[in-house]
Design an enzyme around this catalytic site. Structure first.
Site, PDB file in Angstrom:
ATOM      1  N   TRP A   1     -10.837  -0.521   5.639  1.00 59.73           N
ATOM      2  CA  TRP A   1     -10.191  -1.036   4.438  1.00 59.73           C
ATOM      3  C   TRP A   1     -11.187  -1.749   3.526  1.00 59.73           C
ATOM      4  O   TRP A   1     -12.002  -2.541   3.992  1.00 59.73           O
ATOM      5  CB  TRP A   1      -9.136  -2.073   4.818  1.00 59.73           C
TER       6      TRP A   1
ATOM      7  N   LYS B   1      -8.710   2.805   1.350  1.00 57.00           N
ATOM      8  CA  LYS B   1      -9.050   3.226   2.715  1.00 57.00           C
ATOM      9  C   LYS B   1     -10.252   4.159   2.647  1.00 57.00           C
ATOM     10  O   LYS B   1     -10.131   5.317   2.281  1.00 57.00           O
ATOM     11  CB  LYS B   1      -7.863   3.921   3.370  1.00 57.00           C
TER      12      LYS B   1
END
Ligand code: AMP
Length: 546
Positions: free
Chosen positions: A445, A440
């Site tokens: 992501w 993250k």
């Protein structure tokens, strides 16, 4: 309800043994000895299984008792696979590579009564044996039983001698299809391993799926090199499926390095093989240095971790071998999805399906759930945690006292896989990561698997593993650990440049380290927790690019 007229015949593994050892009595299991094969027909497997069942019964093994194996893939292990469930007992395959405390935990937790051990593994088992509280008998196969020093209360037997004393017929009992047939513990990266108990019904249905054309399409035309260990997720269901369809099995025993595998390929010319990606990465490097024809392999099933597309292309382009990508878990028996491209697709479109983790068969229902607990659409784009259910998916973990083990892994009858991915409307799964491996960065992501696949497509790279490491500005950033091919050179700048036109700029990793080998788990997957620990203790030589 209007009841059907159909018979309630249970789906029992005794029927699979009876069927395979008679109707496919000529098919063979064979074990590599280092220079040749030891062969046993399925007819003989049937007789040996009867002898083993008689012997176990004489040792006091009854319905539901756990009989463990501590063995390589070999003929005797297949006999145990066939006999133990068919007699109504439970086969517990011990992972010989578990850490000692985990191995002791699983044998005690499952309350194993008997252990069948390969002679070459006596030194290893001998170390644990005094800590195995419920074991009363050890049967030594393929070795010298007198080499095992047993603690008080444990009797040691020689496999051959024990079986020679028995009748080669056994009255296989009627078995409730819901009864436990086999047990396998997850290789769990955190906490204690968790036990999955497969039923006769689940194994029967799963084996049939292995033979299905949208499963592994295993058939009596196959000589099957089962590299995936019988102590990991039941060798992906190959042993019982082979008995079901008459495929022959070739077992590598302890000869799992690229060189002997190449030798088995050259000598036996199998049509089918199955193993995790790291085995194929190693074999590819060996074959590139020592070329040989392996085009006799019509199907190579690879799963257990994501298969890099570069590996698929290398095998296709250089060796004319098709890799079939599959996804699964110990908890899913393990076959969950298989990447056969839809009929009629060609070229890039076909490849895009083959790169994916594959399509779910009818026995596996799947859904994606987001962080807030809502089910997201199967539109091929939305990401979520994969949850599955079906007749060969576990509904809980084994608990000797009936208590709940890790209930958080289940959500309203669905198994939470811990894998994050997307599903197309036609049921093709693409995984981006394990939920705990996804990186993250600044709220976005980054898929560690995508990065690994691209780095591994560089010609100088043998293996690459990516982990997220703390970053002051972005919370987390990727760290790439690279293993170069022998004699190849490439530095961090070159590899980063190679990535520039393949991923978004903000995903480009700054941190790189070059290592000799990616640490592997007990079943040959990249062990990212070891890399994280090494990073944490500062033992990796990390270069940070500006
Ligand atoms: P195990 O129960 O030890 O076999 O581990 C199961 C896990 O392996 C899955 O939950 C996935 O994270 C991973 N895995 C298995 N097959 C694949 C695959 N084809 N691609 C990516 N990950 C996989």
């Amino acid at each position: 309800m209007l009841l059907s007229t159909m018979q309630d015949e249970p789906l029992s593994l005794a029927t699979v043994l009876r069927y395979g050892s008679t109707f496919h009595s000529e098919a063979e299991v064979s074990t590599w000895t280092g220079s040749e094969l030891r062969r046993m027909s399925y007819g003989e497997v049937g007789r040996q299984a009867a002898r083993l069942a008689n012997a176990l019964e004489a040792l006091g093994v009854g319905e539901g008792d756990r009989v463990a194996t501590f063995m390589w893939n070999n003929n005797e292990h297949l006999v145990a696979y066939a006999a133990v469930p068919a007699m109504g007992a439970v086969l517990h395959t011990l992972n010989i590579r578990l850490f000692p405390e985990q191995l002791i935990f699983v044998a005690n937790h499952a309350e194993d009564k008997v252990v069948i051990v390969d002679g070459t593994l006596i030194p290893l088992l001998g170390k644990y044996l005094p800590s195995l509280k419920t074991v009363r008998h050890v049967i030594v196969a393929n070795g010298d039983a007198s080499a095992l020093e047993a603690p008080a209360g444990v009797e040691v037997h020689d496999y051959t001698q024990l079986l020679d004393e028995q009748e080669d017929t056994f009255t296989w009992p009627d078995i409730d299809e819901r009864a436990a047939a086999a047990a396998c513990y997850t290789s769990g990266t955190t906490g204690d391993p968790k036990g999955v108990m497969y039923s006769h019904r689940s194994m029967w249905l799963h084996s049939a799926q292995v033979t299905a054309t949208n499963g592994m399409a295993l058939s009596d035309a196959d000589h099957t090199l089962a590299i995936v260990p019988m102590f990991h997720a039941m060798s992906w269901g190959l042993p019982h499926a082979a008995l079901m369809c008459g495929a022959s099995l070739i077992m590598p025993d302890r000869f799992l390095q690229p060189e002997p595998i190449a030798k088995i390929l050259a000598t036996e010319k199998p049509t089918f093989a199955a193993a995790v990606p790291t085995v194929w990465i190693g074999l590819l490097a060996h074959l590139d240095a020592n070329p040989q024809d392996i085009s006799h392999l019509r199907n190579v099933v690879v799963g257990g971790s994501a298969v890099p597309p570069s590996l698929m292309h290398a095998f296709k382009d250089r060796y004319n071998v098709d890799i079939l990508h599959a996804w699964g878990m110990t908890e899913t028996s393990p076959l969950g999805s298989v990447a056969w491209a839809p009929a009629g697709t060609t070229g890039e479109e076909e490849w895009s399906y083959r790169y994916s983790q594959g399509r779910f068969p009818v026995g596996v229902q799947a859904r994606l759930v987001d962080d807030g607990g809502s089910v997201v659409a199967n539109d091929g784009e939305a990401l979520g945690e994969l949850q599955v259910r079906g007749p060969w998916i576990t509904g809980s973990y084994y608990s000797p006292d009936g208590g709940e083990v890790d209930p958080d892994k289940f959500d309203d009858g669905w198994l939470r896989t811990g894998d994050v991915g997307k599903i197309t409307p036609k049921g093709y799964l693409t995984l981006v990561d394990r939920s705990k491996d996804v990186i993250k960065s600044g709220g976005e992501w980054i898929s560690s698997v995508d990065l690994e696949n691209i780095v591994m497509s560089h010609p100088a790279v043998a293996e690459a593993a990516v982990i997220g490491v703390p970053d002051e500005k972005w919370d987390e950033r990727p760290l790439v650990s690279v293993v170069l091919r022998p004699d190849a050179t490439a530095d961090a700048e070159e590899l980063r440049d190679f990535l520039t036109d393949k991923i978004a700029k903000w995903q480009l990793p700054e941190r790189w380290t070059f290592i000799d080998e990616v640490p592997k788990t007990s079943v040959g997957k990249f062990d990212k927790k070891v890399l994280r620990a090494k990073y944490g203790e500062g033992s990796l030589d990390v270069k940070t690019l500006g």
